[in-house]
Scaffold this motif. Sequence first.
Motif, PDB file in Angstrom:
ATOM      1  N   ASP A  70     -15.106  27.327  -0.913  1.00  0.00           N
ATOM      2  CA  ASP A  70     -14.827  27.488   0.510  1.00  0.00           C
ATOM      3  C   ASP A  70     -14.124  28.829   0.777  1.00  0.00           C
ATOM      4  O   ASP A  70     -13.447  29.380  -0.106  1.00  0.00           O
ATOM      5  N   LEU A  71     -14.252  29.333   1.992  1.00  0.00           N
ATOM      6  CA  LEU A  71     -13.602  30.592   2.356  1.00  0.00           C
ATOM      7  C   LEU A  71     -12.084  30.469   2.407  1.00  0.00           C
ATOM      8  O   LEU A  71     -11.366  31.455   2.202  1.00  0.00           O
ATOM      9  N   ASP A  72     -11.582  29.272   2.666  1.00  0.00           N
ATOM     10  CA  ASP A  72     -10.138  29.072   2.813  1.00  0.00           C
ATOM     11  C   ASP A  72      -9.508  28.704   1.465  1.00  0.00           C
ATOM     12  O   ASP A  72      -9.970  27.782   0.793  1.00  0.00           O
ATOM     13  N   PRO A  73      -8.446  29.400   1.049  1.00  0.00           N
ATOM     14  CA  PRO A  73      -7.850  29.131  -0.269  1.00  0.00           C
ATOM     15  C   PRO A  73      -7.266  27.733  -0.411  1.00  0.00           C
ATOM     16  O   PRO A  73      -7.315  27.158  -1.504  1.00  0.00           O
ATOM     17  N   GLN A  74      -6.719  27.172   0.664  1.00  0.00           N
ATOM     18  CA  GLN A  74      -6.158  25.827   0.552  1.00  0.00           C
ATOM     19  C   GLN A  74      -7.254  24.787   0.341  1.00  0.00           C
ATOM     20  O   GLN A  74      -7.049  23.799  -0.377  1.00  0.00           O
ATOM     21  N   ASP A 109      -2.729  29.268  -6.745  1.00  0.00           N
ATOM     22  CA  ASP A 109      -2.772  27.811  -6.861  1.00  0.00           C
ATOM     23  C   ASP A 109      -4.169  27.330  -7.251  1.00  0.00           C
ATOM     24  O   ASP A 109      -4.319  26.422  -8.077  1.00  0.00           O
ATOM     25  N   THR A 110      -5.181  27.939  -6.655  1.00  0.00           N
ATOM     26  CA  THR A 110      -6.558  27.571  -6.985  1.00  0.00           C
ATOM     27  C   THR A 110      -6.850  27.881  -8.446  1.00  0.00           C
ATOM     28  O   THR A 110      -7.453  27.064  -9.164  1.00  0.00           O
ATOM     29  N   ARG A 111      -6.440  29.063  -8.902  1.00  0.00           N
ATOM     30  CA  ARG A 111      -6.655  29.428 -10.307  1.00  0.00           C
ATOM     31  C   ARG A 111      -6.019  28.415 -11.244  1.00  0.00           C
ATOM     32  O   ARG A 111      -6.612  28.003 -12.246  1.00  0.00           O
TER      33      ARG A 111
END
Length: 273
Positions: A70-74, A109-111
């Motif tokens: 998704d474009l949004d990191p959260q 956080d995603t990483r």
Amino acid sequence: MALRIATVGTTADLCDAIGAAGPQDVASVLALVGHESAVVRKAVAVQLPYLTDAEPSAELLATAIRLTADLDPQVRDWACFTLGQQWQEVDTPELRRALVDRLDDIDLDTRHEALVGLSLRQDQRALPYVRAELSRADGSVRRLAMVAAGALGDPTLHDLTLRHQSGWVDRAGQSVADCARRLTDPTGPGDDVLDGVAALLRLRAHGFNGDAQLVWWGCLTQMLDIAPHRARQFYDAVRSRLDGDQRALAELRTRSALAVDAGLLDAELLDVE
């Protein structure tokens, strides 16, 4: 009765409705995966694990994988958390590929969620990234990086985990650091833990109070939360410490949560608190 999500008005109300959704609402929630609002898409990612009472269907899995990009990191963060940790019993090439694609994500956080998800599955592509996280020049390290190190359990990470055994501001971080140290130790998780768990089982088997040894059971449980694949190894190590004590061995084999974790006892047959 399924929620009438399609009739909800404001974004806040829509997110509330998604948050109350269950297995009967799968179609309505998944229809929002491409919603223009990132807040709504995040709500979908957060709710995915609660849309099933069993392993995720192919449709749920595909939705989570889609949201990792998704474009949004959260949204990406929550989707990686869902795939990596909440659905850790699922392991497919597509799932792993989605997590690998996020190892270089611009969002920290995603990483880290991707790193943990791959480490829980013993995917060696995570190893250089974990090593890099534990070797940061500024000496800082995040809790999830230590979780990933413990999940991998690679002995080459042990010296790096030793650098991060202090300075944690909360008990959770300190516990994870200790677990990572033990799980990467080439000599094993520590005689103190294994002896303590064996002593607990021995005392219980002979009708004595073993509360003083519960700290070691807690430590073992925390390690297995991070590295569930080590359960049989720990079971065998505890069993070897109980040789000659048939009552304690019976306690281990038929009444212990460790036997359940090792896949040797059905949880429904477990006769302990």
